[in-house]
Motif scaffolding. Structure first.
Motif, short mmCIF file in Angstrom:
data_model
loop_
_atom_site.label_atom_id
_atom_site.label_comp_id
_atom_site.label_asym_id
_atom_site.label_seq_id
_atom_site.Cartn_x
_atom_site.Cartn_y
_atom_site.Cartn_z
N SER A 56 2.74 3.08 -4.97
CA SER A 56 3.17 3.18 -3.57
C SER A 56 3.28 1.82 -2.90
O SER A 56 4.04 1.66 -1.95
N CYS A 57 2.52 0.85 -3.38
CA CYS A 57 2.67 -0.49 -2.82
C CYS A 57 2.25 -1.55 -3.83
O CYS A 57 1.40 -1.31 -4.69
N ILE A 58 2.90 -2.70 -3.71
CA ILE A 58 2.62 -3.87 -4.55
C ILE A 58 2.05 -4.94 -3.65
O ILE A 58 2.66 -5.31 -2.64
N VAL A 59 0.87 -5.44 -3.99
CA VAL A 59 0.24 -6.50 -3.20
C VAL A 59 0.50 -7.84 -3.88
O VAL A 59 0.19 -8.01 -5.06
N ASN A 60 1.09 -8.76 -3.14
CA ASN A 60 1.37 -10.11 -3.63
C ASN A 60 0.19 -10.99 -3.24
O ASN A 60 0.02 -11.35 -2.08
N ILE A 61 -0.65 -11.31 -4.21
CA ILE A 61 -1.90 -12.04 -3.95
C ILE A 61 -1.71 -13.50 -4.36
O ILE A 61 -1.33 -13.80 -5.50
N ILE A 71 -7.43 -7.34 1.14
CA ILE A 71 -6.46 -6.59 0.33
C ILE A 71 -6.48 -5.13 0.72
O ILE A 71 -5.43 -4.49 0.92
N GLN A 72 -7.67 -4.57 0.88
CA GLN A 72 -7.80 -3.16 1.24
C GLN A 72 -7.17 -2.87 2.60
O GLN A 72 -6.60 -1.78 2.80
N ALA A 73 -7.25 -3.82 3.53
CA ALA A 73 -6.68 -3.61 4.86
C ALA A 73 -5.17 -3.38 4.79
O ALA A 73 -4.61 -2.59 5.56
N LEU A 74 -4.50 -4.07 3.87
CA LEU A 74 -3.06 -3.88 3.71
C LEU A 74 -2.75 -2.57 2.99
O LEU A 74 -1.85 -1.83 3.40
N VAL A 75 -3.49 -2.27 1.94
CA VAL A 75 -3.22 -1.06 1.16
C VAL A 75 -3.37 0.18 2.05
O VAL A 75 -2.59 1.13 1.95
N PRO A 111 4.93 4.99 5.82
CA PRO A 111 4.41 3.66 5.49
C PRO A 111 5.41 2.57 5.86
O PRO A 111 6.62 2.80 5.90
N PRO A 112 4.91 1.37 6.14
CA PRO A 112 5.80 0.27 6.50
C PRO A 112 6.62 -0.22 5.32
O PRO A 112 6.32 0.11 4.16
N ASP A 113 7.64 -1.00 5.62
CA ASP A 113 8.38 -1.67 4.55
C ASP A 113 7.50 -2.72 3.89
O ASP A 113 7.40 -2.80 2.65
N ILE A 114 6.87 -3.52 4.75
CA ILE A 114 6.08 -4.67 4.33
C ILE A 114 4.83 -4.72 5.19
O ILE A 114 4.88 -4.35 6.38
N ALA A 115 3.72 -5.17 4.65
CA ALA A 115 2.51 -5.37 5.43
C ALA A 115 1.96 -6.76 5.16
O ALA A 115 2.13 -7.30 4.06
N THR A 116 1.33 -7.34 6.17
CA THR A 116 0.76 -8.68 6.00
C THR A 116 -0.42 -8.84 6.95
O THR A 116 -0.63 -8.03 7.86
N LEU A 117 -1.20 -9.89 6.74
CA LEU A 117 -2.41 -10.12 7.53
C LEU A 117 -2.20 -11.20 8.59
O LEU A 117 -1.48 -12.18 8.36
N ILE A 118 -2.86 -10.99 9.74
CA ILE A 118 -2.88 -12.02 10.78
C ILE A 118 -4.32 -12.20 11.24
O ILE A 118 -5.16 -11.30 11.10
N LYS A 119 -4.61 -13.37 11.80
CA LYS A 119 -5.96 -13.71 12.21
C LYS A 119 -5.93 -14.36 13.58
O LYS A 119 -5.05 -15.19 13.85
N PRO A 120 -6.86 -14.01 14.47
CA PRO A 120 -6.89 -14.66 15.79
C PRO A 120 -7.03 -16.17 15.67
O PRO A 120 -7.79 -16.68 14.85
N HIS A 128 -0.65 -16.45 10.82
CA HIS A 128 -0.30 -15.62 9.68
C HIS A 128 -1.05 -16.07 8.44
O HIS A 128 -1.15 -17.26 8.16
N LEU A 129 -1.59 -15.11 7.70
CA LEU A 129 -2.18 -15.38 6.39
C LEU A 129 -1.23 -14.86 5.32
O LEU A 129 -0.72 -13.75 5.43
N GLY A 130 -0.99 -15.64 4.29
CA GLY A 130 0.07 -15.35 3.33
C GLY A 130 -0.26 -14.32 2.28
O GLY A 130 -0.10 -14.55 1.08
N LEU A 131 -0.72 -13.16 2.72
CA LEU A 131 -0.96 -12.04 1.82
C LEU A 131 -0.02 -10.92 2.22
O LEU A 131 0.02 -10.52 3.39
N TYR A 132 0.77 -10.42 1.26
CA TYR A 132 1.77 -9.40 1.56
C TYR A 132 1.57 -8.18 0.67
O TYR A 132 1.08 -8.27 -0.45
N ALA A 133 2.02 -7.03 1.19
CA ALA A 133 2.16 -5.83 0.37
C ALA A 133 3.51 -5.21 0.71
O ALA A 133 3.97 -5.28 1.85
#
Length: 252
Positions: free
Chosen positions: A94-99, A111-115, A123-132, A183-188
């Motif tokens: 269902s999703c591929i995580v680019n680590i 990683i779990q937050a994106l999955v 589900p979204p097309d793409i997911a990624t992480l952001i940090k304050p 932006h943190l460079g982790l994608y799913a």
């Protein structure tokens, strides 16, 4: 529940740190540490996608899974897609995580937050992480891309410049008047979306900012963000290696 796999692009060539994936960090190579952290996230599979036989052999030696990909990919995204094809493009994923292969301290919770986002009915097309953003140094560094989102956490724009521009406030007080995120460079990605991303030509905004994710936004893909308080620790230089060893409690 999403069936997710993690793919870790790992190139041997690096201008500032040649052979980076094989750098020793306290008895384990960098790529070995990344694989270990990824396995803790509960992914169905963790696969290293490399362009070099030395990295391939090393991953197999420590019991990991790896595939050899072409050396001429323009980005890690393209390498991840080729690796997925090598795996037979399993339909149940269902999703591929680019680590990122140069982040040996990536936290499994990131990683779990994106999955988790792919468990939604739509589900979204793409997911990624952001940090304050918490310091002016972060806010104004062009090396730390910032992101603007809508009320649902969907990315509106990424930039190396702080956005929004606060016309009525001095720059030293921007963080007092508006919350910023970097932006943190982790994608799913959904597999069908990842295939489409690899077929897109570079876009004007991407070229201007040198940020690949702007190509995806310009082509109408939805990028859902998840907020993390955990930081990223990428290794690009010998100085970064020394910092990593200190973090591990070892002499640099």
């Amino acid at each position: 529940m999403s069936l997710a796999i993690g793919i870790i692009p790992a190139r041997y060539a690096s201008t500032r740190l040649p052979g980076k994936p094989l750098v020793d960090l306290g008895g384990q190579t960098m790529i070995q540490r990344v694989v270990g952290q990824a396995h803790q996230a509960g992914l169905a599979r963790v696969v290293v996608a490399t362009d070099d036989e030395r990295i391939l052999r090393h991953v197999h030696e420590f019991g990991g899974e790896a595939v050899l990909t072409r050396p001429d990919h323009p980005s890690g995204t393209d390498r991840v897609w080729e690796a997925y094809e090598h795996l037979g493009s399993p339909a149940e994923v269902s999703c591929i995580v680019n680590i990122q292969g140069d982040e040996p301290f990536i936290h499994p919770a990131q990683i779990q937050a994106l999955v988790t986002l792919f468990d939604q009915p739509m589900p979204p097309d793409i997911a990624t992480l952001i940090k304050p953003v918490i310091t002016d140094e972060e806010l104004f560094s062009p090396h730390l891309p910032k992101v603007v989102t809508d009320r649902r956490g969907r990315a509106l724009y990424f930039s190396r410049h702080p956005l929004p521009y606060q016309r009525q406030q001095p720059e030293g007080e921007w963080l007092l008047h508006h919350p910023y995120h970097r932006h943190l460079g982790l994608y799913a990605y959904r597999p069908d979306v990842l295939r489409q991303l690899t077929q897109l030509p570079p876009s004007p905004l991407e070229v201007a900012e040198s940020l690949e994710q702007l190509r995806w936004l310009e082509n109408g893909f939805v990028i859902q963000t998840a907020v993390t308080e955990l930081d990223a620790f990428g290794i690009d230089t010998p100085e970064d290696v020394r910092r990593a060893l200190l973090r591990l409690g070892m002499s640099a």
